[in-house]
Design a protein around this motif. Structure first.
Motif, mmCIF file in Angstrom:
data_model
loop_
_atom_site.group_PDB
_atom_site.id
_atom_site.type_symbol
_atom_site.label_atom_id
_atom_site.label_comp_id
_atom_site.label_asym_id
_atom_site.label_seq_id
_atom_site.Cartn_x
_atom_site.Cartn_y
_atom_site.Cartn_z
ATOM 1 N N UNK A 192 51.516 14.652 28.795
ATOM 2 C CA UNK A 192 50.550 13.600 28.481
ATOM 3 C C UNK A 192 49.892 13.156 29.787
ATOM 4 N N UNK A 193 48.567 13.043 29.799
ATOM 5 C CA UNK A 193 47.906 12.521 30.997
ATOM 6 C C UNK A 193 47.368 11.117 30.714
ATOM 7 N N UNK A 194 46.683 10.551 31.702
ATOM 8 C CA UNK A 194 46.303 9.147 31.592
ATOM 9 C C UNK A 194 45.221 8.945 30.523
ATOM 10 N N UNK A 195 44.506 9.987 30.136
ATOM 11 C CA UNK A 195 43.561 9.845 29.035
ATOM 12 C C UNK A 195 44.202 10.262 27.710
ATOM 13 N N UNK A 196 45.084 11.263 27.785
ATOM 14 C CA UNK A 196 45.752 11.756 26.575
ATOM 15 C C UNK A 196 46.667 10.708 25.954
ATOM 16 N N UNK A 197 47.059 9.709 26.741
ATOM 17 C CA UNK A 197 47.955 8.676 26.218
ATOM 18 C C UNK A 197 47.279 7.904 25.080
ATOM 19 N N UNK A 198 45.951 7.896 25.080
ATOM 20 C CA UNK A 198 45.256 7.168 24.011
ATOM 21 C C UNK A 198 45.482 7.836 22.654
#
Lengths: 89, 663
Positions: free
Chosen positions: A38-44
């Motif tokens: 999970x990346x910082x945008x994928x967390x959404x």
């Protein structure tokens, strides 16, 4: 209930981030960030899933690593929320 | 601007003229105004010409007085007038008014030292027939491309890979180690490319092939003073000097041309400054060109129009939709010749087409300002991470990440606490790449799609950090981050996939005042706090041009140039080419990616339409599409789609067959 939540989370993470390669699902307490899942945008996407699937509301102050950073953390977070009176989807 | 190519065989039969003719034809788009071929017993040089300076007399390859030294040149030497005067005083006689002839005489006069005197952007091949020696050189920052493939006695070189692949004996295979670099840094690091057996000359290097073998060495290195020893500490004085040098750099790039020069206008501060300088400090009317997006998230039209009104320029714009990106993407990859992790090159391809359709073949742009003067978010991230690393418990410093991304619709500030964890990973205050670890880590997530065969070849990760110069540990951390950026992304992606290759695809030359020799020299010795002041990026630049750029543009939050990624291909039915290159058979044939997770990725994209796609998924999709296209175009087809006759008029000087002709 924990098992059900955990299984749903594992299925979502396996499908959504690992494209069905469930062999690569990390251990419960392994960091989804450090494993590159999970990346910082994928967390959404993860937050959307928690809200849609479990019917909970994730507040901004709750988007911390302890809650969202591992399968174990997510399971405890969702269980805590749903036991506090929110429905399970 | 032009295309160059050639073959040198030190012993053996003369280079094949037919082959070099095919190599020239494949560079037609780089120089549709004419072509040339020179051949003797050991060397053949090819050239396609985009006539900009001395449009009548500058045909190439070009030689010295006694025809012993031949040159094939791509680029511009902006100080050629001054160098020409100096060389005439030394007794050199000139037959043309071209900058290329200056290269010949400068080489005769100064040898390799000539490159340190050039202020420009070039890739050049010099053939000294008497000494049987080939010299290749590339400009300091890597504006112009130069690829080669060689063994001990033979070398073939060209501006583009497709030209090298005109030779069927050149290997046609993707290099897993090169792919690994792209899937870490966004580009390979020169001399590596993504093709086995094909290298590129490093920016700032000279290479020589002669009877002593092949060798290459730098004539220029990116360097910074030790932190605290920067010579000029007065911010006002530095602002004045930066302005003087940038004005001169922009002016030179505008006036040193025999054809009209246009300007890109993005709506950001960099291109606003270059355009404003041209309007203020030159006499010719200004013609500006802008990129618009139908998707408001990416569009900067309001700011562009503000600047156009300010300048009174004649203005053209192209409005790009998701469908446009999807349509031109295969053509875009045919020119990038490397996998790309964003669609961002595609709109730039459409913008250079707009320029060409308006009859222009040269544009000045703001490229390079972010690298040279400290404009990128990655520099701000680096500074925030350095704060954390020194004092991990600090709560106030913790909040800094929320200041980082005011521009992003899906910005990490939406889940700020989580974003802190993301940017707080791998914190090591002594890590020279502390600025770049989050980007490299998130990009590396793409590699989970790689096939086991490819992964097996990646025994150790890319190692650009080990190449950092001795003494760089004494630089300011910003300087180290700039060095990394100037070594990886700038030449490997910004100046090529988003620069030269997109411009030359439509026969347009880009000129970049921020990459001027004197501007870079000044910028690299500035104190870091003048470039990035706190988290205020390009601080000195904003001071230096406060009067030329309206407040609205100077103080707006920086918006990185982006275009729709997954959404470009999946907002409607995916284009036919996409289905073809991602078929199980095509994936198996390339052998780069695992078919099953790719199918999962494509299904997810189809399901969501790319709406709110995450950064990693966007990069994954683009990596798959561009690599698969590349495999089809260059590995399977060998670049055949680029076959074309050399542009007329073609001048041939063939000393093997005793031919001198222009047809």
């Amino acid at each position: 209930m924990h098992d059900q939540i955990r299984n749903d989370l594992r299925e979502f993470i396996g499908d959504n981030y690992l494209f069905g390669d469930h062999d690569r699902l990390p251990e419960d307490e392994a960091s989804l960030l450090e494993e590159g899942i999970v990346d910082s945008t994928g967390v959404l996407e993860l937050i959307e899933f928690l809200e849609d699937h479990f019917g909970i509301v994730v507040g901004e102050s709750e988007t911390v690593f302890d809650n969202l950073g591992s399968i174990g953390g997510l399971t405890r977070f969702v269980a805590g929320k749903t036991m506090a009176g929110q429905p399970v989807g | 601007m032009c295309g160059i190519c050639g073959v040198v065989v030190l012993d053996g039969p003369p280079p094949d003229r037919e082959l070099v003719t095919r190599m020239i034809g494949r560079l037609r788009h780089r120089g549709p105004d004419g072509s040339g071929l020179y051949r003797d017993d050991h060397a053949a040089l090819g050239h396609t010409r985009l006539a900009i300076i001395d449009t009548e007399g500058g045909a190439q390859p070009l030689c010295n007085e006694d025809e012993t030294l031949w040159v094939s040149f791509n680029g511009e030497i902006f100080n050629y007038v001054e160098l020409g005067e100096e060389l005439r005083r030394c007794g050199h006689r000139f037959r043309t008014a071209s900058d290329t002839e200056v290269v010949v005489h400068a080489w005769e006069e100064w040898g390799e030292q000539c490159f340190t005197r050039f202020n420009g952007q070039w890739a050049v091949a010099l053939w000294d027939a008497r000494r049987r020696r080939l010299v290749l050189s590339r400009d300091r920052m890597g504006v112009r491309p130069l690829f080669y493939t060689r063994d001990r006695r033979r070398i073939a070189f060209a501006s583009e890979v497709k030209s090298l692949m005109a030779d069927p004996t050149v290997p046609r295979a993707l290099d897993p180690v090169g792919l690994d670099e792209v899937l870490t840094y966004w580009s390979t690091v020169a001399p590596r490319t993504v093709f086995r057996g094909i290298e590129q000359l490093e920016p700032g290097y000279v290479a020589v092939l002669d009877r002593d073998g092949f060798r290459r060495h730098p004539y220029f290195s990116i360097d910074f003073p030790d932190r605290g020893t920067e010579p000029g500490q007065d911010i006002e004085a530095n602002a004045v000097e930066l302005r003087e040098r940038l004005v001169e750099a922009a002016r030179l790039r505008f006036v040193r041309s025999d054809v009209p020069v246009g300007a890109y206008l993005s709506g950001g501060i960099d291109s606003s400054i270059t355009a404003a300088v041209l309007a203020r400090y030159t006499d010719a009317p200004l013609h500006t060109f802008s990129l618009r997006f139908t998707d408001a998230e990416f569009d900067e039209g309001v700011h562009q129009h503000k600047m156009v009104a300010e300048l009174g320029a004649q203005h053209e714009e192209v409005v790009v939709s998701a469908a446009d990106v999807a349509e031109v993407f295969p053509e875009v990859v045919r020119h990038t010749e490397t996998p790309v992790l964003r669609t961002a090159p595609a709109p730039l391809f459409l913008l250079s087409r707009l320029v060409r359709d308006n009859g222009y073949k040269v544009v000045v742009t703001g490229e390079g300002a972010d690298e040279v003067l400290g404009g990128y978010d990655i520099f701000r991230e680096g500074r925030v991470r350095a704060f954390w690393a020194r004092d991990p418990g600090s709560a106030t410093r913790d909040r800094a990440v929320e200041l980082l991304y005011p521009w992003m619709e899906r910005n990490p500030g939406t889940a700020p606490a989580f974003a802190r964890s993301f940017f707080g990973q791998d914190l090591d205050a002594d890590d020279p790449a502390i600025s770049h670890r989050p980007r490299w880590a998130s990009t590396s997530a793409v590699k989970t799609l790689l096939s086991p065969d490819v992964r097996a070849e990646l025994d150790r990760g890319p190692d650009v950090v080990t190449r950092m110069p001795a003494g760089s540990e004494a630089w300011d951390p910003l300087s180290r981050a700039q060095w990394l950026e100037m070594t990886t992304l700038l030449p490997g992606y910004i100046l090529s996939s988003q620069g030269d290759r997109m411009l030359m695809a439509n026969s347009v030359e880009g000129r970049f005042p921020f990459l001027d020799k004197d501007v870079v020299e000044l910028a690299n010795r500035l104190p870091a706090r003048h470039k990035l002041c706190g988290l205020d990026e390009k601080h000195l630049l904003k001071i230096a041009f406060a009067d030329l750029v309206p407040e609205q543009i100077r103080s707006r939050p920086k918006q990185p140039y982006r275009s729709p990624d997954t959404a470009s291909f999946f907002s409607g039915p995916p284009p036919e080419w996409l289905t073809e290159v991602t078929s199980p058979a095509a994936l198996a044939d390339a052998g780069v990616f695992e078919p099953r997770p790719v199918a999962g990725l494509l299904a997810k994209a189809a399901r969501t339409g790319g709406v709110r796609a995450g950064n990693t998924d966007n990069m994954r999709l683009l990596a798959v599409l561009s690599t698969q296209l590349l495999h089809q175009q260059l590995v399977v087809d060998g670049g055949a789609a680029s076959d074309a006759p050399p542009p007329a008029p073609m001048t041939v000087i063939d000393r093997v067959q005793h031919v001198r002709s222009t047809v």
